[in-house]
Every structure is written in structure tokens, then in C-alpha cells.
Scaffold this motif. Structure first.
Motif: not given
Ligand code: CUA
Length: 157
Positions: A105-124
Motif C-alpha cells: 500500500v502506497h499513497m504518494p505525497m503522504t507517509n502511508m506505506s505498508t506491505m499486505v502479507v497474505p495470512g497477516y493483518v496489516a495495520e497503520v
């Protein structure tokens, strides 16, 4: 059979290294290896049966204590729901689960970035100071439609 002492010494060093590597693998297996960002697991194949990531629960939620949570599913090729609207200057907790493969997950011009790994919940949890329309892009190659994997986030003042 004669083995040269120097050769013997290196043989022991090599065997010692193998033991060290195997040992570290078994120790980390025993302790449990998890992605560093979040350690919450989920069955990706049964998301539709889970309470949180079922289709009718996706989107923006205002919790009883006023916190805002966004529940999203990442799958080839999009983040669902495809369009969300959230307030500016407010802490927002995003939670993603993948239905298939690894996504980013990437949102340009913001500080949002993470990976979404199958089997895990990604939380930001993050805050968007500037109102506007932002794309939410996938930044981990996930297949032929990867370049078109994006959704829209509207931040309103
Ligand atoms: Cu999803 Cu690239």
C-alpha cells in the motif's frame, strides 16, 4: 585415511557454521518468526466468513470512542472498497488483509506505506493533514494487473 590437520581444522569450522545456521533456523522457528509490523494472523482463504473482513463490513467505521477505523481488503487488482472518504487532521487506523498474494500500500505525497502479507493483518495509523484526492497504489508486484491496482482516497477538511 589421513586428513591433513589444517584441512581437519577447516572441516570443523565448516561443520560448526552449518550447526550454527541450522541452530538459528530451529531457534527462530521455535520462537516463531513474524513480520515486524504486525503479528496478527488471519486465514486469507476465509476472509468472507470473518466478521471484520466480510464484504459488508469493509470501509470506514467510527468507533464508539470516536476513533476512525478503515477496513480494507487487498486483492488482484484493487483495494476494496475502491473509494473511501475520510476526514483530514484525524488519526485513522487502516487495517488490510489480502485475499490472494503479497500487495503493497502506497499513497504518494503522504507517509502511508505498508506491505499486505497474505495470512497477516496489516495495520497503520496515520493522519492526513491536507484535504484532497489521493490514489492508494499497490507497490509490490502482484501480477499482470499490478500497474492498474489502485483505489481512491478522498480526504475532506
Ligand atoms: Cu497488488 Cu501489485
Amino acid at each position: 585415511m589421513h586428513i591433513d590437520p589444517l584441512e581437519k581444522k577447516w572441516l570443523y569450522i565448516a561443520l560448526g557454521m552449518v550447526a550454527l545456521f541450522l541452530g538459528s533456523i530451529f531457534i527462530s522457528l521455535a520462537v516463531g518468526i513474524k513480520p515486524p509490523s504486525n503479528v496478527e494472523t488471519i486465514d486469507s482463504a476465509r476472509l468472507h466468513l470473518s466478521k471484520e473482513f466480510a464484504e459488508d463490513n469493509l470501509g470506514v467505521h467510527i468507533q464508539p470512542d470516536g476513533r476512525i477505523t478503515v477496513i480494507m481488503v487487498a486483492g488482484r487488482y484493487g483495494f476494496f472498497p475502491r473509494h473511501i472518504t475520510i476526514p483530514a487532521d484525524t488519526p485513522i487506523t487502516f487495517r488490510w488483509a489480502s485475499v490472494d498474494v503479497l500487495h503493497g500500500v502506497h499513497m504518494p505525497m503522504t507517509n502511508m506505506s505498508t506491505m499486505v502479507v497474505p495470512g497477516y493483518v496489516a495495520e497503520v495509523t496515520t493522519t492526513f493533514p491536507k484535504p484532497g484526492d489521493y490514489p492508494m497504489l499497490c507497490n509490490e508486484y502482484c501480477g499482470l494487473g499490478h500497474d492498474y491496482m489502485w483505489s481512491k482516497v478522498t480526504v475532506v477538511a
